[in-house]
Design an enzyme around this catalytic site. Structure first.
Site, PDB file in Angstrom:
ATOM      1  CB  SER A   1      -0.950   0.015   1.207  1.00 14.25           C
ATOM      2  OG  SER A   1      -0.211   0.119   2.406  1.00 14.25           O
TER       3      SER A   1
ATOM      4  CG  HIS B   1      -1.352   3.790   5.162  1.00 17.70           C
ATOM      5  ND1 HIS B   1      -2.676   3.450   5.178  1.00 17.70           N
ATOM      6  CD2 HIS B   1      -0.743   2.833   4.435  1.00 17.70           C
ATOM      7  CE1 HIS B   1      -2.859   2.333   4.500  1.00 17.70           C
ATOM      8  NE2 HIS B   1      -1.689   1.932   4.040  1.00 17.70           N
TER       9      HIS B   1
ATOM     10  CG  ASP C   1      -5.435   4.817   5.675  1.00 19.44           C
ATOM     11  OD1 ASP C   1      -5.554   4.310   4.552  1.00 19.44           O
ATOM     12  OD2 ASP C   1      -4.333   5.055   6.196  1.00 19.44           O
TER      13      ASP C   1
END
Length: 184
Positions: free
Chosen positions: A61, A101, A127
């Protein structure tokens, strides 16, 4: 002759102990290796102020910035403000595995409070779908650290051992055998 038998018999517990001594020594060496690793880990925790100073990127990701298997070095200093663009590691309630992230948005709250919205570089949406039900923002309590450096693909060993558990047992068994059969 009787004297030789008597002398050998008197020292037989000592001779038995001498045969066990290398095994005991190897056992203590293994214990020292484990204790040293734990001390290094605790030292890293103290220096970085993070409960987990090293994490492995488990998914794609964050590509192309970070690849699956990259090892991230984290810090969690309160003196450094979090900015949009920082790569952070956080844990969401109800999920065991931390998420790596990038900060997409930051909002300041009352005092030193702040709220963060994150997104993976390779993801299409933010998210909020990963957060706990009803949660819209990350708070300080969710953070595990900010990425300060990385080592590419070093964490692949961890991923392989988690994906194929028998490899983990083979590696641990092999390392234990090497410690116990070492002649030094």
């Amino acid at each position: 002759m009787h004297y030789l038998k008597q002398t050998t018999h008197d020292y037989s517990p000592l001779l038995t102990l001498l045969h066990k001594r290398p095994f005991i020594q190897h056992f203590f060496n293994l214990g020292m290796v484990v204790c040293s690793a734990l001390m290094i880990w605790r030292g890293l925790m103290a220096v970085t102020d993070s409960e987990s100073p090293i994490v492995v990127v488990l998914s794609g990701s964050m590509e192309p910035g970070f690849s699956r298997g990259d090892l991230l070095l984290l810090t969690l200093y309160d003196s450094e403000p979090y900015k949009v663009g920082d790569v952070i590691v956080f844990k969401v309630e109800g999920r065991e595995i931390p998420i790596v992230h990038r900060i997409l948005r930051r909002h300041s709250g009352v005092g030193n409070d702040f709220f963060l919205l994150t997104k993976g570089d390779n993801n299409q949406v933010d998210d909020r779908g990963l957060y706990s039900q009803g949660q819209q923002w990350l708070e300080r309590r969710h953070l595990m650290g900010r990425a300060k450096g990385f080592l590419p693909y070093v964490g692949m060993v961890t991923i392989i051992m988690n994906d194929y558990p028998y490899v983990k047992f083979l590696l641990i068994g092999f390392l234990g055998l090497m410690v116990l059969t070492n002649k030094e």
